[in-house]
Motif scaffolding. Structure first.
Motif, PDB file in Angstrom:
ATOM      1  N   GLY A  91       0.786  -1.221   0.000  1.00 48.17           N
ATOM      2  CA  GLY A  91       0.000   0.000   0.000  1.00 48.17           C
ATOM      3  C   GLY A  91       0.820   1.274   0.000  1.00 48.17           C
ATOM      4  N   VAL A  92       2.150   1.157   0.028  1.00 49.64           N
ATOM      5  CA  VAL A  92       3.037   2.320  -0.024  1.00 49.64           C
ATOM      6  C   VAL A  92       4.193   1.994  -0.967  1.00 49.64           C
ATOM      7  CG1 VAL A  92       2.484   3.266   2.261  1.00 49.64           C
ATOM      8  CG2 VAL A  92       4.250   1.512   2.048  1.00 49.64           C
ATOM      9  N   LYS A  93       4.878   3.035  -1.467  1.00 49.64           N
ATOM     10  CA  LYS A  93       5.962   2.817  -2.428  1.00 49.64           C
ATOM     11  C   LYS A  93       7.314   2.627  -1.756  1.00 49.64           C
ATOM     12  CE  LYS A  93       7.625   6.269  -4.764  1.00 49.64           C
ATOM     13  NZ  LYS A  93       7.815   7.446  -5.632  1.00 49.64           N
ATOM     14  N   ASN A  94       7.375   2.720  -0.417  1.00 48.99           N
ATOM     15  CA  ASN A  94       8.664   2.561   0.279  1.00 48.99           C
ATOM     16  C   ASN A  94       8.605   1.482   1.355  1.00 48.99           C
ATOM     17  OD1 ASN A  94       6.917   4.070   1.891  1.00 48.99           O
ATOM     18  ND2 ASN A  94       8.577   5.200   2.877  1.00 48.99           N
ATOM     19  N   PRO A  95       8.134   0.263   1.014  1.00 48.33           N
ATOM     20  CA  PRO A  95       8.146  -0.794   2.029  1.00 48.33           C
ATOM     21  C   PRO A  95       9.523  -1.442   2.131  1.00 48.33           C
ATOM     22  CG  PRO A  95       7.296  -1.678   0.002  1.00 48.33           C
ATOM     23  CD  PRO A  95       7.607  -0.219  -0.255  1.00 48.33           C
ATOM     24  N   LEU A  96       9.653  -2.363   3.056  1.00 54.35           N
ATOM     25  CA  LEU A  96      10.817  -3.248   3.084  1.00 54.35           C
ATOM     26  C   LEU A  96      10.384  -4.533   2.384  1.00 54.35           C
ATOM     27  CD1 LEU A  96      13.319  -3.983   5.888  1.00 54.35           C
ATOM     28  CD2 LEU A  96      12.251  -5.875   4.707  1.00 54.35           C
TER      29      LEU A  96
ATOM     30  N   LEU B 201      13.224  -0.607   0.191  1.00 56.89           N
ATOM     31  CA  LEU B 201      14.415  -1.157   0.847  1.00 56.89           C
ATOM     32  C   LEU B 201      14.415  -2.666   0.599  1.00 56.89           C
ATOM     33  CD1 LEU B 201      16.882  -1.085   2.628  1.00 56.89           C
ATOM     34  CD2 LEU B 201      15.406  -1.086   4.642  1.00 56.89           C
ATOM     35  N   PHE B 202      15.249  -3.101  -0.353  1.00 60.84           N
ATOM     36  CA  PHE B 202      15.325  -4.526  -0.699  1.00 60.84           C
ATOM     37  C   PHE B 202      16.330  -5.214   0.220  1.00 60.84           C
ATOM     38  CE2 PHE B 202      13.777  -2.928  -4.818  1.00 60.84           C
ATOM     39  CZ  PHE B 202      12.733  -3.815  -5.017  1.00 60.84           C
TER      40      PHE B 202
END
Length: 778
Positions: free
Chosen positions: A417-422, A470-471
């Motif tokens: 739901g967000v573009k900056n997950p882990l 964050l991969f």
């Protein structure tokens, strides 16, 4: 017209109007209504009923009621559960509500009745022909209404058609046709006969027109569509109703999608693409299959978090506390994560790193990623890549295929739901390639910071920004990761745990988790440190703690059974009674030899479950110069053995070895546990030392272990897995460990807990190895 004024109990009706001559029942539950009925039963059984203007009003006053009601006679009372009374009444005559007050807990109404309702002058009054015209008109309207309605019985129609009195005809029609209470109230308020006649004619004509229009609509719909297409029927009915009524207030799906598009947090490029797809969707209403495909695509685009971001945690202390609380050790990982957080906090931006945690199974690679997400306040998405062979799993399927869907990366973003997950890419070393495409190559665009700003999923088609993600990747073996993919990731090695680390993890995490899992929180269940240490050394052999957790779960299950069978309130597991729960010991650490021996050298090896010690045994016997290797030795170790033989032959004069020795003797190298495959470039100096000892009959020190590769000139080359090897040497009780000089930096990074009690010597060539390994020289 003469009015008769009287007082009587009253009941306010909700959503219901009673007409004179009507026999009907209704339920009452309000205390005032029940008491009014009781008062009427004690008198002449007459009651005044009047309809509420607002059916939801619970305590209506005189202004909340219509002013014309009906005097009824109570015929029957039936008591129902929950203090409800069902009343059967017959309407007697109209009455006007003049006053109303609450008396003795019920409504007491002052009403004026209308005994004569024929006093009004109207066209045809007193004229037989005029009366007959009104009767015929009313009957004709009723007959048309009954035909259009289709639910009026023929018997009722016949009875109505036989009535020849205008007043009686008007009342009977009003009673028997289904009308809303507002329409019945208008008829009730038409006190005079002609007014009532007019009102009833208007109602019948309107109802007949409504039903005729309804039939026309149904016929139009039926002419357009196939009877078997239920969904299409419903859509066409809705469309025709809107056309007939000119009703544009209800939004269809396309309008709803347009509204959602305007609310979407995304760039104009994305919104314009969605608008085009919505236009296509609107034009494909007649094609159900195509509309379904476009609908799914639009919904996917609307669910993607194009520019929606969550706020990262900026409190480094809180993040450190969270990581320390969830995991013991793993200092390199924690420091790298805190560095990333510090840079992001200072710059408010910055490329997210691609971290790759490499280590044996069970060392906490996956769980540390989840803890990182909690510490940074990021959404957590896990993508398992083990066994993924189809490139479309990463890039998505093209929309031309049946059952197309987004790839795992895009779908993970949608779930977050967000573009900056882990985003955790689990088991990245186990992706494979076949005729369906190269999965690892598809991951290059995902993990390359220069390319993933505009990652293109085949299904979504619009570039997706992955630069904020964050991969974190996990792998068991670096060798399984393709070199181009490895080049784009920052490696962090998670090596084997020491016994002390395993003990801390078991006490602080695993034991508590298993106690909760097995329902032992309300009982006294304890496990001593000695029992945990014995579990670690004698019941598990692994680099991580997964097997240890299984053993703890096993004793928890047995303790739970004891508590229920033997009615125990406390169970304590100690070193002495551990075997009762786990059976006999499964593993034994091979300790150092008690005495120095000829031709036997203790080597060190790395395995997937940690480090182990390997004894290399060499025997020389009269023969023809043959050279034999046994013990499931791999190709690399065979080459090391041959290199070691060549080196020993080259320095034979220095060690006073007869030049004919290698022609007249056979040399046999064996590594015990022959069923276990062994390979790796770190046994060269071990084999060379064992061969020289066997040839010269010089004993090798029993408390010395060694690791390192040898060259033909006797140089010692560096090796890997040093931490695990030193740990194995310590567990075996070795005093001195010989390692390559070029591994000095690696030794400095190893914790003092592992190095404590070990005399680590750094070797550059075989002369130094032999000097420290052999007891004496002949």
């Amino acid at each position: 017209m003469s009015e008769e004024i009287t007082r009587m109990p009253a009941v306010a009706l909700r959503g219901m109007t009673i007409l004179p001559s009507m026999i009907v029942h209704f339920d009452v539950s309000r205390d005032k209504s029940i008491k009014a009925i009781e008062q009427a039963m004690t008198a002449d059984q007459k009651l005044f009923v009047v309809t509420q203007r607002d059916p939801e009003a619970s305590d209506p006053g005189i202004d909340d009621l219509y002013h014309i009601g009906t005097v009824v006679e109570i015929k029957q009372l039936v008591k129902l559960p929950k203090n409800i009374i069902r009343v059967l009444v017959e309407g007697l005559e109209r009455a006007e509500l003049l006053e109303m007050e609450v008396s003795a807990g019920y409504l007491d109404a002052k009403v004026a009745t209308f005994p004569d309702v024929k006093d009004q002058d109207y066209p045809g009054k007193g004229d037989e022909v005029g009366q007959q015209a009104m009767i015929r008109n009313l009957k004709e309207l009723f007959q048309k209404y009954a035909q259009a309605n289709g639910k009026i019985s023929q018997e009722l129609v016949r009875q109505i058609m036989e009535i020849e009195d205008l007043e009686h005809l008007t009342d009977q029609i009003a009673i028997h046709i289904p009308l809303y209470y507002e329409e019945k109230q208008r008829i009730l308020e038409a006190v005079f006969l002609y007014d009532r006649y007019e009102e009833l004619c208007v109602i019948l004509a309107n109802e007949e027109n409504i039903m005729r229009i309804k039939v026309q609509l149904q016929e139009k719909v039926k002419a357009r569509i196939d009877k078997n297409q239920k969904e299409y029927i419903l859509r066409e009915q809705l469309k025709l109703i809107r056309e007939e009524l000119g009703d544009d207030t209800t939004l269809d799906d396309a309008q709803h999608f347009l509204e959602e598009t305007e609310k979407l947090t995304a760039g104009e490029e994305v919104k314009e693409k969605i608008r085009k797809e919505i236009k296509r969707f609107s034009n494909s209403a007649g094609n159900t299959s195509e509309a379904g495909v476009i609908r799914g695509y639009i919904e996917t685009l609307l669910e993607m978090p194009w520019d929606k971001m969550s706020e990262d945690n900026e409190d480094i202390s809180a993040a450190r506390k969270q990581l320390d609380q969830d995991h013991y050790g793993l200092e390199k990982v924690k420091e790298r994560v805190l560095e990333f957080l510090a840079v992001r906090t200072l710059t408010r931006k910055g490329d997210s790193p691609i971290l790759c945690l490499v280590g044996p199974p069970g060392t906490g690679k996956t769980s540390i990623a989840k803890s990182i997400a909690e510490a940074l306040n990021k959404q957590y998405v896990r993508i398992c890549l083990g066994g993924v062979r189809d490139e479309a799993e990463i890039r998505g399927h093209r929309r031309t295929y049946v059952g197309a869907m987004p790839g795992r990366i895009a779908n993970g973003l949608k779930m977050a739901g967000v573009k900056n997950p882990l985003m955790l890419l689990d088991e990245v070393d186990k992706v494979s390639s076949d005729y369906k495409g190269d999965t690892s190559s598809a991951l290059l665009e995902v993990l390359d910071p220069e390319q993933n700003v505009r990652f293109r999923d085949h299904y979504i088609e619009i570039p997706v920004d992955l630069s904020e993600v964050l991969f974190i990747a996990t792998a068991n073996d670096v060798q399984g990761i393709p070199r181009p993919l490895l080049d784009r990731m920052e490696l962090i090695e998670i090596s084997s745990y020491t016994e002390n680390e395993k003990l801390h993890i078991a006490k602080e995490h695993l034991l508590k988790k298993q106690i909760r899992k097995h329902g032992l929180e309300n009982y006294t269940f304890t496990v001593s440190d000695g029992a945990l240490k014995k579990m670690i050394t004698s019941y598990t052999r692994e680099a991580g703690v997964r097997g240890l957790e299984r053993r703890i779960g096993e004793i928890c299950r047995k303790a739970a059974k004891e508590i229920l069978e033997e009615k125990k309130t406390a169970v304590r597991i100690t070193e002495s009674n551990l075997s009762r729960y786990l059976g006999k010991e499964r593993y034994h650490v091979e300790k150092a030899n008690e005495k120095d021996e000829v031709g036997i050298v203790r080597g060190l090896a790395w395995t997937s479950v940690g480090g182990v010690t390997l004894q290399v045994e060499v025997n020389c016997m009269p023969g023809k110069g043959d050279f034999k290797l046994t013990g499931q030795i791999g190709d690399v170790m065979k080459e090391s053995a041959q290199t070691a033989i060549s080196y020993i032959r080259s320095v034979g004069d220095k060690w006073n070895i007869d030049r004919g020795f290698f022609r007249e003797h056979d040399i046999h190298i064996h590594i015990p546990e022959g069923a276990v495959p062994k390979d790796g470039p770190s046994a060269g100096i071990t084999m060379a030392t064992a061969i020289l000892s066997a040839i010269t009959e010089i004993p090798v020190r029993a408390d010395v272990a060694m690791t390192g590769e040898i060259t033909l000139r006797g140089r010692v080359l560096p090796i890997g897995g040093l931490k695990e090897k030193l740990l194995a040497a310590k567990n075996a009780g070795m005093h001195r460990v010989l390692v390559p000089e070029k591994n000095r930096v690696d030794v400095q990074e190893i914790s003092g807990e592992i190095k404590k009690g070990l005399d680590i010597r750094f070797m550059e060539n075989m002369d130094e190895v032999l000097e420290l390994a052999l007891c004496s020289q002949k």
